[in-house]
Design an enzyme around this catalytic site. Structure first.
Site, mmCIF file in Angstrom:
data_model
loop_
_atom_site.group_PDB
_atom_site.id
_atom_site.type_symbol
_atom_site.label_atom_id
_atom_site.label_comp_id
_atom_site.label_asym_id
_atom_site.label_seq_id
_atom_site.Cartn_x
_atom_site.Cartn_y
_atom_site.Cartn_z
ATOM 1 C CB SER A 1 -12.658 -6.363 -22.846
ATOM 2 O OG SER A 1 -11.745 -5.391 -23.332
ATOM 3 C CE1 TYR B 1 -8.768 -8.706 -19.443
ATOM 4 C CE2 TYR B 1 -8.990 -7.530 -21.518
ATOM 5 C CZ TYR B 1 -9.342 -7.703 -20.189
ATOM 6 O OH TYR B 1 -10.280 -6.873 -19.621
HETATM 7 P P1 NAI Z 1 -10.488 -4.535 -10.602
HETATM 8 O O1 NAI Z 1 -9.246 -5.283 -10.267
HETATM 9 O O2 NAI Z 1 -10.639 -3.152 -10.066
HETATM 10 O O3 NAI Z 1 -11.756 -5.392 -10.181
HETATM 11 C C1 NAI Z 1 -11.809 -6.783 -10.373
HETATM 12 C C2 NAI Z 1 -12.234 -7.449 -9.081
HETATM 13 O O4 NAI Z 1 -12.278 -8.863 -9.334
HETATM 14 C C3 NAI Z 1 -11.234 -7.219 -7.950
HETATM 15 O O5 NAI Z 1 -11.899 -6.750 -6.778
HETATM 16 C C4 NAI Z 1 -10.630 -8.592 -7.715
HETATM 17 O O6 NAI Z 1 -10.313 -8.825 -6.344
HETATM 18 C C5 NAI Z 1 -11.738 -9.499 -8.204
HETATM 19 N N1 NAI Z 1 -11.254 -10.835 -8.564
HETATM 20 C C6 NAI Z 1 -10.112 -11.169 -9.194
HETATM 21 N N2 NAI Z 1 -10.004 -12.511 -9.291
HETATM 22 C C7 NAI Z 1 -11.114 -13.027 -8.712
HETATM 23 C C8 NAI Z 1 -11.578 -14.342 -8.481
HETATM 24 N N3 NAI Z 1 -10.861 -15.417 -8.856
HETATM 25 N N4 NAI Z 1 -12.760 -14.512 -7.865
HETATM 26 C C9 NAI Z 1 -13.478 -13.432 -7.455
HETATM 27 N N5 NAI Z 1 -13.080 -12.168 -7.599
HETATM 28 C C10 NAI Z 1 -11.908 -11.962 -8.239
HETATM 29 O O7 NAI Z 1 -10.547 -4.539 -12.208
HETATM 30 P P2 NAI Z 1 -11.647 -4.027 -13.268
HETATM 31 O O8 NAI Z 1 -10.883 -3.318 -14.296
HETATM 32 O O9 NAI Z 1 -12.753 -3.370 -12.604
HETATM 33 O O10 NAI Z 1 -12.097 -5.414 -13.894
HETATM 34 C C11 NAI Z 1 -13.436 -5.887 -13.879
HETATM 35 C C12 NAI Z 1 -13.736 -6.558 -15.194
HETATM 36 O O11 NAI Z 1 -13.724 -5.596 -16.228
HETATM 37 C C13 NAI Z 1 -12.720 -7.616 -15.596
HETATM 38 O O12 NAI Z 1 -13.408 -8.725 -16.143
HETATM 39 C C14 NAI Z 1 -11.898 -6.910 -16.642
HETATM 40 O O13 NAI Z 1 -11.299 -7.823 -17.521
HETATM 41 C C15 NAI Z 1 -12.947 -6.063 -17.309
HETATM 42 N N6 NAI Z 1 -12.492 -4.920 -18.094
HETATM 43 C C16 NAI Z 1 -11.730 -3.938 -17.522
HETATM 44 C C17 NAI Z 1 -11.358 -2.845 -18.257
HETATM 45 C C18 NAI Z 1 -10.564 -1.726 -17.664
HETATM 46 O O14 NAI Z 1 -10.076 -0.872 -18.408
HETATM 47 N N7 NAI Z 1 -10.406 -1.657 -16.359
HETATM 48 C C19 NAI Z 1 -11.759 -2.690 -19.667
HETATM 49 C C20 NAI Z 1 -12.542 -3.788 -20.168
HETATM 50 C C21 NAI Z 1 -12.895 -4.842 -19.397
#
Ligand code: NAI
Length: 294
Positions: A146, A159
């Site tokens: 991130s 985080y």
């Molecule tokens: P999201 O919630 O849309 O996608 C994350 C996915 O990971 C979900 O489908 C969820 O079910 C899955 N997940 C959660 N825990 C899990 C586990 N224990 N095992 C397997 N799958 C699991 O969220 P997003 O935002 O797309 O997040 C993806 C990555 O991007 C994360 O690492 C987040 O920290 C990072 N990120 C997100 C930002 C944002 O603004 N959305 C910015 C910077 C980084």
């Protein structure tokens, strides 16, 4: 990188950023396995990927995975190899978030977020890296970190420190693995439209105790800015570009330039340049720590 016909595993690949990356890699001709803890996300993500593939689903695999479960992870890697033969790209993307004042954080807040964001990434490296090295065709590992790993943000301690750790992991592995055909990248996006606000739905019952309940309500009342965020497709294409260009840092939002510069300038200014250098120590450091052969 010659991607068509090769195979990628994207954890948390059924929603948000992971799905955006999966779409881009599928569009580039790869076989793509999305692995995710949520069944509803797997169903929705599979449907979106099938659209990208024009209905041809033979290059798509959707698997249930909790990245904190090592036996589950090994079984998922086996299933991907059984279907596609090899894994070439690993995207350690699954992630959750809680934010709030550090003094209110419970052990459960720390354990949950670190368990998924850092522990899940460690499990991916230990499970999949030997498999990539053993087939000898080369590969790529992307850790979704991130921008918060590079630009300090108040009240995001759990985080951001987890994201700094997975960034550092890529920085350390890069010189070590490059000569063995595996390229490592840290993906550090700013805000992206996703379902991360629902992350609490997958929080295990034994880690339910949070110190953040009230702090989070106040944060949510602060407003919804998601219309200002990039889309998952935008950042997915950016990650594909970063993979194709072998970039160590895959960055997105130019709005953070000042913050990135300030951090670099602050650490540079803190170096004790008034003290004399010991050339022998400098040489030893270079030999021991910058030499990938050791
Ligand atoms: P999201 O919630 O849309 O996608 C994350 C996915 O990971 C979900 O489908 C969820 O079910 C899955 N997940 C959660 N825990 C899990 C586990 N224990 N095992 C397997 N799958 C699991 O969220 P997003 O935002 O797309 O997040 C993806 C990555 O991007 C994360 O690492 C987040 O920290 C990072 N990120 C997100 C930002 C944002 O603004 N959305 C910015 C910077 C980084």
């Amino acid at each position: 990188q010659n991607l068509p016909g090769k195979t990628a595993l994207v954890t948390g690949g059924a929603s948000g950023i992971g799905l955006g990356i999966a779409k881009a890699l599928l569009g580039a001709g790869m076989n793509v396995a999305i692995a995710d803890i949520r069944d509803d996300h797997l169903a929705q993500g599979s449907a979106e990927l099938a659209d990208v593939a024009g209905g041809a689903t033979d290059r798509i695999l959707a698997l249930k995975l909790d990245v904190t479960d090592r036996a589950n992870y090994a079984a998922v890697a086996d299933a991907i190899e059984a279907r596609f033969g090899k894994i070439h790209i690993l995207v350690n993307n699954a992630g959750v978030a809680v934010v709030g004042p550090t003094d209110l954080a419970t052990f459960a807040d720390w354990d949950w977020v670190m368990g998924v964001n850092l522990g899940g990434t460690i499990n991916g490296i230990v499970t999949v890296l030997p498999r990539i090295l053993s087939h000898g065709e080369g590969g790529h590992i992307v850790n979704t970190a991130s921008m918060s790993a590079l630009v300090p943000a108040a009240a995001t301690t759990i985080y951001s420190s987890g994201k700094a750790a997975v960034t550092s992991m890529m920085e350390c592995m890069r010189p070590e693995l490059e000569s063995r055909g595996v390229i490592c990248s840290a993906f550090c996006p700013g805000a992206v439209q996703s379902n991360i606000a629902e992350a609490g739905k997958t929080r295990p019952a034994e880690l339910a105790e949070t110190g953040y309940a009230e702090a989070d309500k106040r944060r949510q009342a602060g407003g919804n800015f998601s219309h200002l965020y990039q889309t998952k497709e935008q950042v997915g294409e950016r990650v594909l570009e970063g993979i194709l260009n072998d970039e160590l840092y895959i960055l997105t939002h130019s709005e953070f330039l000042v913050g990135v510069k300030e951090r670099g300038e602050a650490t540079t200014a803190a170096v004790q340049t008034h003290l004399p250098e010991n050339p022998e120590y400098k040489q030893t450091f270079a030999m021991l720590f910058r030499n990938p052969a050791i």
